[in-house]
Design a protein around this motif. Sequence first.
Motif, PDB file in Angstrom:
ATOM      1  N   GLU A  16      -7.941  11.160 -14.204  1.00  0.00           N
ATOM      2  CA  GLU A  16      -6.507  11.208 -13.936  1.00  0.00           C
ATOM      3  C   GLU A  16      -6.167  10.256 -12.802  1.00  0.00           C
ATOM      4  N   LEU A  17      -5.181   9.393 -13.034  1.00  0.00           N
ATOM      5  CA  LEU A  17      -4.707   8.442 -12.041  1.00  0.00           C
ATOM      6  C   LEU A  17      -3.233   8.726 -11.772  1.00  0.00           C
ATOM      7  N   ALA A  18      -2.844   8.699 -10.492  1.00  0.00           N
ATOM      8  CA  ALA A  18      -1.456   9.019 -10.159  1.00  0.00           C
ATOM      9  C   ALA A  18      -0.975   8.150  -8.999  1.00  0.00           C
ATOM     10  N   TYR A  19       0.321   7.879  -9.008  1.00  0.00           N
ATOM     11  CA  TYR A  19       0.954   7.081  -7.946  1.00  0.00           C
ATOM     12  C   TYR A  19       2.357   7.614  -7.725  1.00  0.00           C
ATOM     13  N   GLN A  20       2.721   7.790  -6.471  1.00  0.00           N
ATOM     14  CA  GLN A  20       4.073   8.217  -6.129  1.00  0.00           C
ATOM     15  C   GLN A  20       4.476   7.548  -4.826  1.00  0.00           C
ATOM     16  N   GLN A  21       5.702   7.037  -4.783  1.00  0.00           N
ATOM     17  CA  GLN A  21       6.140   6.277  -3.603  1.00  0.00           C
ATOM     18  C   GLN A  21       7.646   6.375  -3.444  1.00  0.00           C
ATOM     19  N   GLN A  22       8.095   6.737  -2.253  1.00  0.00           N
ATOM     20  CA  GLN A  22       9.498   6.635  -1.891  1.00  0.00           C
ATOM     21  C   GLN A  22       9.718   5.263  -1.240  1.00  0.00           C
ATOM     22  N   LEU A  23      10.680   4.515  -1.740  1.00  0.00           N
ATOM     23  CA  LEU A  23      10.875   3.132  -1.295  1.00  0.00           C
ATOM     24  C   LEU A  23      11.798   3.086  -0.077  1.00  0.00           C
ATOM     25  N   ARG A  24      11.400   3.790   0.968  1.00  0.00           N
ATOM     26  CA  ARG A  24      12.214   3.862   2.179  1.00  0.00           C
ATOM     27  C   ARG A  24      12.316   2.523   2.903  1.00  0.00           C
ATOM     28  N   MET A  25      11.445   1.586   2.565  1.00  0.00           N
ATOM     29  CA  MET A  25      11.468   0.286   3.245  1.00  0.00           C
ATOM     30  C   MET A  25      12.611  -0.600   2.748  1.00  0.00           C
ATOM     31  N   LEU A  26      13.279  -0.215   1.650  1.00  0.00           N
ATOM     32  CA  LEU A  26      14.385  -1.014   1.121  1.00  0.00           C
ATOM     33  C   LEU A  26      15.662  -0.767   1.932  1.00  0.00           C
ATOM     34  N   PRO A  27      16.569  -1.739   1.934  1.00  0.00           N
ATOM     35  CA  PRO A  27      17.833  -1.540   2.654  1.00  0.00           C
ATOM     36  C   PRO A  27      18.718  -0.515   1.943  1.00  0.00           C
ATOM     37  N   TYR A  86      -5.129   8.838  -1.328  1.00  0.00           N
ATOM     38  CA  TYR A  86      -4.826   7.925  -0.234  1.00  0.00           C
ATOM     39  C   TYR A  86      -3.322   7.960   0.006  1.00  0.00           C
ATOM     40  N   TYR A  87      -2.940   8.365   1.231  1.00  0.00           N
ATOM     41  CA  TYR A  87      -1.528   8.522   1.569  1.00  0.00           C
ATOM     42  C   TYR A  87      -0.980   7.213   2.122  1.00  0.00           C
ATOM     43  N   LEU A  88       0.115   6.770   1.496  1.00  0.00           N
ATOM     44  CA  LEU A  88       0.732   5.491   1.827  1.00  0.00           C
ATOM     45  C   LEU A  88       1.871   5.692   2.823  1.00  0.00           C
ATOM     46  N   PRO A  89       2.235   4.644   3.538  1.00  0.00           N
ATOM     47  CA  PRO A  89       3.419   4.733   4.400  1.00  0.00           C
ATOM     48  C   PRO A  89       4.672   5.007   3.571  1.00  0.00           C
ATOM     49  N   SER A  90       5.674   5.550   4.196  1.00  0.00           N
ATOM     50  CA  SER A  90       6.962   5.804   3.541  1.00  0.00           C
ATOM     51  C   SER A  90       6.827   6.811   2.405  1.00  0.00           C
ATOM     52  N   LEU A  91       6.145   7.938   2.693  1.00  0.00           N
ATOM     53  CA  LEU A  91       6.038   9.050   1.748  1.00  0.00           C
ATOM     54  C   LEU A  91       5.498   8.613   0.392  1.00  0.00           C
ATOM     55  N   GLY A  92       4.276   8.133   0.376  1.00  0.00           N
ATOM     56  CA  GLY A  92       3.652   7.726  -0.872  1.00  0.00           C
ATOM     57  C   GLY A  92       2.211   8.189  -0.944  1.00  0.00           C
ATOM     58  N   VAL A  93       1.671   8.288  -2.148  1.00  0.00           N
ATOM     59  CA  VAL A  93       0.281   8.667  -2.343  1.00  0.00           C
ATOM     60  C   VAL A  93      -0.219   8.049  -3.640  1.00  0.00           C
ATOM     61  N   VAL A  94      -1.466   7.605  -3.614  1.00  0.00           N
ATOM     62  CA  VAL A  94      -2.148   7.155  -4.819  1.00  0.00           C
ATOM     63  C   VAL A  94      -3.433   7.970  -4.915  1.00  0.00           C
ATOM     64  N   SER A  95      -3.761   8.440  -6.106  1.00  0.00           N
ATOM     65  CA  SER A  95      -4.909   9.330  -6.241  1.00  0.00           C
ATOM     66  C   SER A  95      -5.657   9.067  -7.538  1.00  0.00           C
ATOM     67  N   ALA A  96      -6.922   9.462  -7.524  1.00  0.00           N
ATOM     68  CA  ALA A  96      -7.767   9.388  -8.712  1.00  0.00           C
ATOM     69  C   ALA A  96      -8.630  10.639  -8.741  1.00  0.00           C
ATOM     70  N   ALA A  97      -8.800  11.205  -9.916  1.00  0.00           N
ATOM     71  CA  ALA A  97      -9.591  12.424 -10.049  1.00  0.00           C
ATOM     72  C   ALA A  97     -10.395  12.374 -11.333  1.00  0.00           C
ATOM     73  N   VAL A  98     -11.604  12.899 -11.284  1.00  0.00           N
ATOM     74  CA  VAL A  98     -12.428  13.058 -12.476  1.00  0.00           C
ATOM     75  C   VAL A  98     -12.753  14.547 -12.623  1.00  0.00           C
ATOM     76  N   PHE A  99     -12.914  14.979 -13.857  1.00  0.00           N
ATOM     77  CA  PHE A  99     -13.210  16.394 -14.082  1.00  0.00           C
ATOM     78  C   PHE A  99     -14.017  16.563 -15.356  1.00  0.00           C
ATOM     79  N   HIS A 100     -14.760  17.651 -15.391  1.00  0.00           N
ATOM     80  CA  HIS A 100     -15.554  18.000 -16.571  1.00  0.00           C
ATOM     81  C   HIS A 100     -15.528  19.510 -16.715  1.00  0.00           C
ATOM     82  N   LYS A 101     -15.256  19.993 -17.925  1.00  0.00           N
ATOM     83  CA  LYS A 101     -15.167  21.421 -18.189  1.00  0.00           C
ATOM     84  C   LYS A 101     -16.078  21.774 -19.354  1.00  0.00           C
TER      85      LYS A 101
END
Length: 290
Positions: free
Chosen positions: A136-147, A82-97
Amino acid sequence: NEVSTRRTASRNYTNVLPGVHLRYDYDKNLVLRASWSNAIARPSFGETAYRSLVNSDDREITRGNPALAALEAVNWDASAEYYLPSLGVVSAAVFHKEIKNFSYQYEDPVPLVINGDSYALTSYANGSDGSITGLELAYQQQLRMLPAPFDGLGLMANITFLDSQATYPTRPGEKLPFIGQSDRTGNLGLTYEKAGLFLRLALNFRSERLREDEPLGGSAAQDLFVDRFQQLDFTARYKINHNWELYGEVLNITDEPFRVFLKTNNGQGKRLGQFEEYGWSANFGLRWKL
């Protein structure tokens, strides 16, 4: 006089590796993916080399195994991003090998006798089969909304939970963790990027794992585990112009030691087997790029 005998070994195989990869854009922010794939991984040269490395001081011999088969894996993966405003993304993935023919190191229970002296013989074998299942859970966000100047700050975090098991021919009847796999690994980072300057402070961590660069024990009491580990690193870069860049980094700021232990009391206790401290290290310089 020592006499060398020429020996040769060869192995060939053919693998068909089909795969199906699906992507569905639910809307402009949400992307769903799923895949089924097959893969192989050849054993390393050191594992298959037809040679014997002799340590006369410790009476040890390490011998390659040219008969090792290539690792084969069937992989199932599914993820949501899921792509967030201000260059961000949160994701979840499952895998089996599902894995077979993985290689591992073991010590032969029967010593090798040379000129009346006993040597411990270490070699490599293929594991029967194993499996790795994870989230696997991941989160990345650029805080462009800050002054300004805080709008250059960014956050990044990810964590992976694993459940693994494998069967080893030298340990019949036992289910052990897949060698070298931690139940938890993750990263946590704070970044700053603006006006050619990039800074990152990152914490990397992983839980204990069955040591992959030493022989598997002949019993549970002999298995070596690398203890949980966390390392704090700092990276800095400054782009002078299109071609020139200053860089620097400081690694292992907190002087995290490397610890190896053996499990005792049916896995309820630990006995320290190795402890090493390396301190922190730093490097910096000037880089030119095309």
